[in-house]
Enzyme design. Structure first.
Site, short mmCIF file in Angstrom:
data_model
loop_
_atom_site.label_atom_id
_atom_site.label_comp_id
_atom_site.label_asym_id
_atom_site.label_seq_id
_atom_site.Cartn_x
_atom_site.Cartn_y
_atom_site.Cartn_z
CG ASP A 384 -1.89 1.08 1.33
OD1 ASP A 384 -2.29 1.58 0.26
OD2 ASP A 384 -2.28 1.44 2.46
CD GLU A 387 -0.26 5.12 -4.05
OE1 GLU A 387 0.24 5.44 -2.96
OE2 GLU A 387 -1.02 4.15 -4.20
CG ASP A 461 -8.58 4.02 0.56
OD1 ASP A 461 -8.29 2.80 0.51
OD2 ASP A 461 -7.91 4.85 1.19
O1 MIG Z 1 -5.89 5.11 4.20
O2 MIG Z 1 -3.33 1.01 5.80
O3 MIG Z 1 -5.97 1.89 0.53
O4 MIG Z 1 -6.73 -0.30 2.08
O5 MIG Z 1 -6.57 -0.05 4.84
C1 MIG Z 1 -4.68 4.95 4.77
C2 MIG Z 1 -4.52 1.68 5.96
C3 MIG Z 1 -3.77 3.87 4.24
C4 MIG Z 1 -4.97 2.91 2.43
C5 MIG Z 1 -5.39 1.64 1.78
C6 MIG Z 1 -6.33 0.89 2.67
C7 MIG Z 1 -5.66 0.62 3.99
C8 MIG Z 1 -5.22 1.92 4.63
N1 MIG Z 1 -4.36 2.67 3.72
#
Ligand code: MIG
Length: 755
Positions: A384, A387, A461
């Site tokens: 995650d 980017e 999200d």
């Molecule tokens: O929103 O790690 O898209 O699936 O649960 C903050 C916490 C960061 C974004 C991800 C989401 C995940 C969350 N992250």
């Protein structure tokens, strides 16, 4: 908003460039051929390779008077400042350097890049691809950036997490693929600035692109060969996954596993979000929340449930933290333009980022992944914030949640390497997991063409709304057409509270997602399939069990994706490009034989379904419909079999073990020629598997089926099942009960005859 994405590219002030700097090559890779066009301004860029295309070799060609020919490839013409290929006519443009300077300062804090562009008449064609986008499948009229960004999929937002400078043009039944093999930020304007013109701009000193043609699926197949075949996933990756932000301790994880068992719900893996770490340090586990981690993971393994932890790229700056200290010693982290460690804030308040564009940092990361997975028994890795997303820089919010584009990544600037960050991270993670001797399984949020070589993608999200569920259909179709066959959206929706109705519909739709995971955000209402009481749970169970019945088909399609690059989800117009009504985004084909028309709207109990020309069989009721037709269908998930299709199914058993199905049943839709196949192997590891085939014919009176079993493993039974037929008068190996005809294929052949 970053200046880059607000930037109005001054196409009108661009000048036409002379094409003498354009090099044309025919290339070949595993039978797929394409033209490569490379425009360079600096001699050293002539040897440029990648970043997306790998292993394409030069293919013999002839060039006379601007006409390029190569065997097995439509000719390409270059002249009068234009490139012509198929129905596409491109011209090359650039912004005069002096004029570009002030804009470029805006763009990249002064990195001196020119701006290059391609322009082409849009004609009457349809445009698709460009990866993960909101708004629908058709790209005409829109403007799309390739710049990876932590931006949730809401209508009107662009860009999102994943960059994909890959466009598919469809005119009649002829498709053409255009792959811009440049990682620099790029813009695809498809009739937004000017209704009749397509414009592709890239802020780069060179412009490297590939064109190829064929049918729509041939083009997708070719594009995925150029950028790499999708990795073959382990079988369990196709089962059901449960996630939440966060199952924050051992107790919470055990409760979830217990509840799935108590409710007889299938479960392959429980996912651990950021709270598993100690102080948000990647590759650590909180000793307070998970005091007995090894015991937990062994206990779960005994029940066939796996654990998948999140691994973000931001490494906490902390003295004595091994990953930070060792990484710093080995010089793996990104530097700023003064060659100092670039520090920003993410979950750890002070973090640094590995430079995955270089081999050394990738090897370092691979080793961390291997150790972390091995020591704790993790089955896969979830990437995650790759980017990469940065929440804070120098005490302020960072623009677009991005690192400064002037940051250094080896020889490159972050401007050039940013779009490739997740790709490099996935490559490193893949190497780390592969060292354990199993098929790696990785889920990623960001990516670039080629990401399919290593990872599944999820769309980030979304929210618990019917609109977001409906949006997932064109999003996954688009990812598939852009070379990413394995993708899913968070089932039930990530943000906001799910209602049981929404969750049920979404769970049925999710049962067809290439990747099926329920996930929800911190502070939202719980949305596990058992969260809304027994009446709802039993309906969720049906959907989950259906997924497990479908596994032989899904696994075979996964193999097809791996071998040929074809997406699991295909738009109707891939097969019926001549039908206006096939250009829709609320229906899709799973493989070639199964049409799905999910109920996507709140309160909807019945919907209209368009069936393309041919004969279709209602999957549930078994009745036959002649297309083209508009049908009314009832929930929970309207499905239709195409005439002649034979879909391999099994009895739902869970958790999964191997992808060898002792009990196999083909659901057959009668048609003059019947074809089906199933791919079987260990479901894990690298030993070869086998395709077994069902072939048959039906002439209106007599149905003959033959099964060629190449699996080499013992079967308890192989059946074909035909619905909606009258009892036959004669047959061999047939059994008829209440409108269902079963044919025993154990001996290899069976037949049935009607008067
Ligand atoms: O929103 O790690 O898209 O699936 O649960 C903050 C916490 C960061 C974004 C991800 C989401 C995940 C969350 N992250």
């Amino acid at each position: 908003m970053n200046a880059l994405l607000n930037w109005d590219i001054p196409f009108d002030r661009m000048e036409r460039l002379d094409l003498s700097g354009m090099e044309v090559q025919a290339v070949e890779k595993e039978g797929v051929r394409a033209w490569r066009l490379l425009f360079t301004q600096r001699p050293r860029d002539r040897a440029k390779a990648g970043p997306a295309v790998q292993g394409a070799r030069p293919w013999p060609m002839e060039a006379t008077e601007g006409l390029y020919r190569a065997e097995g490839l439509p000719p390409l013409a270059l002249g009068e400042g234009r490139v012509r290929f198929g129905g596409l006519t491109l011209s090359l443009w650039g912004l005069p350097h002096l004029e570009a300077l002030p804009l470029l300062r805006l763009l990249s804090d002064g990195v001196p890049y020119p701006l290059l562009a391609l322009r082409f008449p849009l004609g009457a064609a349809h445009y698709y691809g460009l990866g993960e986008r909101t708004g629908g499948l058709a790209r005409r009229g829109g403007r799309f950036w390739n710049f990876t960004m932590d931006q949730p999929p809401r209508p009107g937002r662009d860009p999102l997490y994943l960059a994909s400078p890959l466009l598919v043009r469809l005119e009649g039944d002829e498709a053409l693929g255009l792959l811009l093999d440049e990682s620099h930020p790029s813009l695809f304007d498809l009739g937004h600035a000017h209704p009749a013109e397509g414009r592709v701009a890239v802020a780069s000193p060179h412009l490297d692109f590939y064109v190829l043609s064929g049918s729509l699926l041939e083009v997708v197949r070719g594009l995925t060969l150029l950028t790499g075949r999708p990795a073959m996933p382990p079988l369990w990756a196709l089962g059901y996954h449960q996630c939440r932000y966060s199952y924050a301790d051992s107790q919470a994880v055990r409760e979830v596993v217990e509840a799935f068992k108590a409710h007889d719900l299938p479960l392959e893996a429980v996912w651990l979000d950021i709270h598993h770490m100690e102080g948000y340090k990647v590759f650590t586990l909180s000793p307070h929340r998970f005091p007995d981690f090894r015991a937990l993971s062994e206990e779960l393994a005994g029940e066939g449930v796996r654990l998948v932890p999140i691994v973000d790229p931001g490494v906490k700056v902390e003295e004595g933290y091994r990953v930070f200290e060792e990484g710093k010693r080995r010089g793996v982290f990104l530097l700023d333009d003064r060659d100092e460690l670039l520090v920003g804030g993410v979950w750890p308040r002070r973090a640094v980022w590995p430079d995955f564009s270089r081999e050394g940092p990738r090897a370092f990361w691979a080793e961390e992944v291997r150790r972390f997975a091995e020591e704790n028994g993790f089955a896969g890795i979830w990437n995650d914030m790759n980017e990469p997303a940065v929440l804070e820089l120098g005490g302020a919010e960072s623009p677009d949640k991005a690192l400064p584009l002037t940051a250094r990544q080896g020889e490159k600037s972050h401007l050039e390497a940013r779009n490739l960050y997740a790709l490099g991270m996935a490559e490193a993670t893949y190497q780390g997991l592969a060292a354990l001797g199993r098929r790696p399984f990785i889920l990623t949020r960001s990516g670039f063409p080629g990401i399919q070589r290593y990872a599944f993608v999820w769309t980030g999200d979304n929210e618990s709304r019917h609109e977001d569920m409906a949006l997932s259909v064109p999003m996954l179709l688009s990812l598939g057409l852009s070379g990413v066959p394995f993708a899913g959206a968070d089932v039930g929706g990530f943000g906001q509270d799910a209602t049981p109705e929404l969750l049920l519909r979404w769970t049925w739709l999710g049962a067809l997602y290439p990747f099926f995971r329920n996930h929800s955000a911190l502070g939202t209402r719980r949305q596990e399939p058992y969260a809304f009481g027994e009446a709802w749970t039993s309906r969720m169970r049906e959907a989950l069990r259906f997924r497990y019945r479908l596994l032989p088909y899904l696994y075979s399609l996964a193999r097809e994706a791996h071998e040929e690059g074809l997406p699991l989800w295909r738009p109707l117009f891939a097969y019926w490009p001549g039908e206006m009504a096939a250009f829709r985004e609320d229906e899709f084909l799973l493989g070639e034989g199964l049409l799905a028309a999910p109920l996507l709207h709140q309160g909807e109990g019945v919907r209209e379904v368009y069936l393309p020309p041919g004969t279709w069989w209602d999957f549930w009721a078994g009745c036959r419909v002649a297309g083209p037709a508009l049908e009314q269908a009832l929930g929970p998930l309207p499905l239709y079999l195409k005439e002649g299709a034979a879909i391999p199914l099994t009895e739902p058993t869970y958790p999964t073990r191997t992808a060898r199905w002792p009990r196999l049943g083909f659901r057959v839709a009668l048609g003059p020629a019947i074809r089906g196949r199933v791919y079987e192997d260990e479901g894990e590891g690298f030993a070869p598997g086998a395709w077994s085939e069902l072939k048959g014919a039906f002439d209106g009176k007599r149905l003959v089926l033959a099964f060629e079993d190449r699996s080499g493993h013992p079967r308890e039974g192989v059946w074909a099942e035909v619905l909606g037929v009258a009892p036959p008068v004669k047959g061999q190996g047939v059994l008829y009960r209440e409108g269902r005809l079963l044919l025993d294929l154990g001996p290899g052949e069976a037949f049935a005859e009607w008067a």
